[in-house]
Design an enzyme around this catalytic site. Structure first.
Site, PDB file in Angstrom:
ATOM      1  N   ARG A  15       0.834  -1.207   0.000  1.00 54.35           N
ATOM      2  CA  ARG A  15       0.000   0.000   0.000  1.00 54.35           C
ATOM      3  C   ARG A  15       0.873   1.264   0.000  1.00 54.35           C
ATOM      4  NH1 ARG A  15      -0.619   4.702   2.485  1.00 54.35           N
ATOM      5  NH2 ARG A  15      -0.133   3.723   4.478  1.00 54.35           N
ATOM      6  N   ASP A  16       1.512   1.571   1.108  1.00 52.34           N
ATOM      7  CA  ASP A  16       2.301   2.810   1.174  1.00 52.34           C
ATOM      8  C   ASP A  16       3.472   2.743   0.198  1.00 52.34           C
ATOM      9  OD1 ASP A  16       3.128   5.307   2.031  1.00 52.34           O
ATOM     10  OD2 ASP A  16       3.075   4.815   4.148  1.00 52.34           O
ATOM     11  N   HIS A 207       5.056   4.772  12.593  1.00 46.83           N
ATOM     12  CA  HIS A 207       5.046   4.670  11.114  1.00 46.83           C
ATOM     13  C   HIS A 207       5.998   5.762  10.631  1.00 46.83           C
ATOM     14  CE1 HIS A 207       2.692   4.298   7.172  1.00 46.83           C
ATOM     15  NE2 HIS A 207       3.273   5.473   7.023  1.00 46.83           N
ATOM     16  N   HIS A 209       8.526   7.405   7.950  1.00 48.47           N
ATOM     17  CA  HIS A 209       9.152   7.539   6.634  1.00 48.47           C
ATOM     18  C   HIS A 209      10.605   7.958   6.891  1.00 48.47           C
ATOM     19  CE1 HIS A 209       5.729   6.991   3.834  1.00 48.47           C
ATOM     20  NE2 HIS A 209       5.061   7.163   4.965  1.00 48.47           N
ATOM     21  N   CYS A 240       3.926   9.368   0.114  1.00 48.19           N
ATOM     22  CA  CYS A 240       2.521   9.754  -0.016  1.00 48.19           C
ATOM     23  C   CYS A 240       2.396  10.730  -1.178  1.00 48.19           C
ATOM     24  CB  CYS A 240       2.041  10.407   1.281  1.00 48.19           C
ATOM     25  SG  CYS A 240       0.349  11.002   1.174  1.00 48.19           S
ATOM     26  N   ASN A 249       8.788   4.550   3.430  1.00 44.55           N
ATOM     27  CA  ASN A 249       8.874   4.124   4.833  1.00 44.55           C
ATOM     28  C   ASN A 249      10.265   3.549   5.068  1.00 44.55           C
ATOM     29  OD1 ASN A 249       5.926   3.376   3.831  1.00 44.55           O
ATOM     30  ND2 ASN A 249       5.834   3.970   5.966  1.00 44.55           N
TER      31      ASN A 249
HETATM   32  P1  HMG Z   1     -13.549  13.876  -2.718  1.00 39.79           P
HETATM   33  O1  HMG Z   1     -13.240  14.219  -4.138  1.00 39.79           O
HETATM   34  O2  HMG Z   1     -13.739  14.993  -1.761  1.00 39.79           O
HETATM   35  O3  HMG Z   1     -14.727  12.818  -2.549  1.00 39.79           O
HETATM   36  O4  HMG Z   1     -12.343  12.993  -2.184  1.00 39.79           O
HETATM   37  P2  HMG Z   1     -16.148  12.696  -3.117  1.00 39.79           P
HETATM   38  O5  HMG Z   1     -16.940  12.000  -2.069  1.00 39.79           O
HETATM   39  O6  HMG Z   1     -16.631  14.041  -3.619  1.00 39.79           O
HETATM   40  O7  HMG Z   1     -15.985  11.712  -4.360  1.00 39.79           O
HETATM   41  C1  HMG Z   1     -15.320  12.077  -5.550  1.00 39.79           C
HETATM   42  C2  HMG Z   1     -15.251  10.884  -6.475  1.00 39.79           C
HETATM   43  O8  HMG Z   1     -14.464   9.851  -5.889  1.00 39.79           O
HETATM   44  C3  HMG Z   1     -16.621  10.246  -6.742  1.00 39.79           C
HETATM   45  O9  HMG Z   1     -16.566   9.687  -8.051  1.00 39.79           O
HETATM   46  C4  HMG Z   1     -16.691   9.126  -5.751  1.00 39.79           C
HETATM   47  O10 HMG Z   1     -17.525   8.068  -6.127  1.00 39.79           O
HETATM   48  C5  HMG Z   1     -15.252   8.649  -5.730  1.00 39.79           C
HETATM   49  P3  HMG Z   1     -17.263  10.433  -9.321  1.00 39.79           P
HETATM   50  O11 HMG Z   1     -18.687  10.588  -8.923  1.00 39.79           O
HETATM   51  O12 HMG Z   1     -16.522  11.748  -9.441  1.00 39.79           O
HETATM   52  O13 HMG Z   1     -17.000   9.494 -10.447  1.00 39.79           O
HETATM   53  N1  HMG Z   1     -14.875   8.036  -4.448  1.00 39.79           N
HETATM   54  C6  HMG Z   1     -14.379   6.804  -4.314  1.00 39.79           C
HETATM   55  N2  HMG Z   1     -14.061   5.841  -5.191  1.00 39.79           N
HETATM   56  C7  HMG Z   1     -13.582   4.676  -4.721  1.00 39.79           C
HETATM   57  N3  HMG Z   1     -13.372   4.461  -3.406  1.00 39.79           N
HETATM   58  C8  HMG Z   1     -13.639   5.400  -2.489  1.00 39.79           C
HETATM   59  C9  HMG Z   1     -14.169   6.631  -2.934  1.00 39.79           C
HETATM   60  N4  HMG Z   1     -14.541   7.743  -2.303  1.00 39.79           N
HETATM   61  C10 HMG Z   1     -14.985   8.592  -3.236  1.00 39.79           C
HETATM   62  N5  HMG Z   1     -13.410   5.174  -1.196  1.00 39.79           N
HETATM   63  C11 HMG Z   1     -11.541  11.217  -0.778  1.00 39.79           C
HETATM   64  C12 HMG Z   1     -12.313  12.521  -0.841  1.00 39.79           C
HETATM   65  C13 HMG Z   1     -11.301  10.931   0.685  1.00 39.79           C
HETATM   66  C14 HMG Z   1     -12.366  10.101  -1.414  1.00 39.79           C
HETATM   67  C15 HMG Z   1     -10.226  11.403  -1.563  1.00 39.79           C
HETATM   68  O14 HMG Z   1      -9.588  12.552  -1.098  1.00 39.79           O
HETATM   69  C16 HMG Z   1      -9.291  10.232  -1.426  1.00 39.79           C
HETATM   70  O15 HMG Z   1      -9.562   9.134  -1.915  1.00 39.79           O
HETATM   71  N6  HMG Z   1      -8.144  10.435  -0.740  1.00 39.79           N
HETATM   72  C17 HMG Z   1      -7.211   9.371  -0.490  1.00 39.79           C
HETATM   73  C18 HMG Z   1      -5.831   9.919  -0.513  1.00 39.79           C
HETATM   74  C19 HMG Z   1      -4.855   8.806  -0.226  1.00 39.79           C
HETATM   75  O16 HMG Z   1      -5.131   7.625  -0.428  1.00 39.79           O
HETATM   76  N7  HMG Z   1      -3.648   9.224   0.238  1.00 39.79           N
HETATM   77  C20 HMG Z   1      -2.605   8.293   0.511  1.00 39.79           C
HETATM   78  C21 HMG Z   1      -2.879   7.422   1.685  1.00 39.79           C
HETATM   79  S1  HMG Z   1      -2.651   8.228   3.250  1.00 39.79           S
HETATM   80  C22 HMG Z   1      -0.957   8.086   3.540  1.00 39.79           C
HETATM   81  O17 HMG Z   1      -0.210   7.668   2.689  1.00 39.79           O
HETATM   82  C23 HMG Z   1      -0.480   8.418   4.910  1.00 39.79           C
HETATM   83  C24 HMG Z   1      -0.165   7.189   5.769  1.00 39.79           C
HETATM   84  O18 HMG Z   1       0.784   6.350   5.134  1.00 39.79           O
HETATM   85  C25 HMG Z   1       0.406   7.640   7.113  1.00 39.79           C
HETATM   86  C26 HMG Z   1       1.542   8.651   6.919  1.00 39.79           C
HETATM   87  O19 HMG Z   1       2.588   8.309   6.395  1.00 39.79           O
HETATM   88  O20 HMG Z   1       1.289   9.807   7.283  1.00 39.79           O
HETATM   89  C27 HMG Z   1      -1.418   6.363   6.064  1.00 39.79           C
HETATM   90 MG    MG Z   2       2.875   6.625   5.157  1.00 44.55          MG
END
Ligand code: HMG
Ligand code: MG
Length: 302
Positions: A15-16, A207, A209, A240, A249
């Protein structure tokens, strides 16, 4: 404080590690990565994300990955779920644990999940409740716990505040995440101590990085502060998409080498992890970024 005798490693490379890869990594490779990590003995593998494919295209095949992996009884397969739609995907895929991911920084919350911290908690509430109802574990990840790419310093109280809110949602585990790898040991110790004041340290993970090369030192500091769960990524893969310039990481191989030297048990086969690190790096067309992994591979080839 004395060091733990056993540490739980959560392998987050599927994932990450992969989410920030520019070229789409074929589903076959993702499945093989998870399977190799399972065989190597990790108790917990973060296998996929059920996030918007518009936001993170690399994770678009999460359902297929989850359907095709070979599960080992006793291994926990976790997936990221930012909202109810993500949870539906996680339930359909038979995930064991969901990860709700918030931030201790308002700016990062907006960039990563497009809402404020308060809005994210409100959004996570039904997600966590439905997951628990379905018998899944719930983990809460706190990004930018040691610094933010947009806001800079992040007060420790902000980290504790998000931890408290995750606690109210019934989280089983809490990730203190250094998203951009800026933390150093004293700050890590202070943040872990502050979070441990409200949450059992057995439920807190680090966690880290490794952007600034501090992750191993931070793990040692965290262990001295009573923490025994760490997230690592084979070959140091990752980053990210919403934290520009942040590298992966801490490399799993480096952490296993450190822990082995300290007689700390993980139940993981170090040699199998070295093989996996070399294999995935070769697939991605680059040299692996685990120092220990590359050293062992060079010695083998000599
Ligand atoms: P949004 O644009 O505000 O959401 O995004 P929305 O509800 O308006 O939906 C927009 C579109 O996305 C729609 O599709 C939804 O159906 C679709 P459309 O109608 O335009 O065709 N949608 C989805 N599709 C599939 N699965 C879903 C989903 N949700 C909405 N779950 C949202 C808000 C939260 C969805 C968006 O910002 C997002 O997906 N963000 C994820 C970002 C991400 O994955 N970042 C990396 C992971 S976090 C990380 O790496 C940190 C971590 O490692 C810890 C660290 O290191 O700090 C964990
Ligand atoms: Mg991370």
């Amino acid at each position: 404080m004395s060091l733990p005798t056993r540490v739980k490693i959560v392998e987050v490379s599927p994932r990450d590690g992969l989410q920030n890869e520019k070229e789409f990594v074929p589903t076959d490779i993702k499945v093989e990565l998870v399977d190799r990590l399972t065989v190597a003995g990790f108790p917990n593998v973060e296998a996929a994300s059920f996030v918007s494919p518009k936001w993170v295209p690399q994770m678009a095949d999460g359902a297929e990955v989850m359907a095709r992996i070979t599960r080992r009884p006793g291994t926990l397969y976790s997936v990221l779920t930012p909202n109810m739609k993500g949870l539906e995907g996680a339930l359909a895929a038979g995930a064991d644990e969901i990860v709700i991911f918030g931030a201790a920084s308002e700016a990062f919350s907006q960039k990563n999940i497009n809402c404020s911290i308060a809005e994210s908690i409100a959004r996570f509430e039904p997600v966590a409740a439905a997951a628990r109802e379905a018998g899944l574990r719930v983990r809460g990840s706190i990004s930018c716990a040691l610094g933010c790419p947009y806001q800079g310093d992040v007060p420790i109280e902000s980290v504790v505040d998000v931890a408290r809110r995750f606690q109210a949602l019934g989280c089983d585990e809490f990730d203190v995440a250094d998203t951009i790898g800026v933390g150093t040991p004293r700050r890590v110790r202070d943040v872990m101590a502050a979070v441990s004041a409200i949450i059992d340290p057995a439920r807190i993970s680090g966690h880290f990085h490794d952007t600034y090369g501090q992750a191993l030192a931070n793990i040692l500091a965290a262990m001295e502060a009573g923490i025994g769960i760490f997230h690592t990524s084979v070959s140091g893969l990752g980053g990210c998409p919403y934290a520009k310039g942040a590298t992966g990481n801490v490399a799993t191989e480096d952490v296993l080498y450190l822990l082995r030297g300290l007689d700390i048990d993980t139940g993981v086969d170090f040699d199998a992890v070295v093989d996996t690190g070399q294999w995935i790096a070769a697939h991605l067309g680059r040299k692996g970024s685990s120092r220990a992994g590359n050293a062992v591979a060079a010695k083998r080839a000599a």
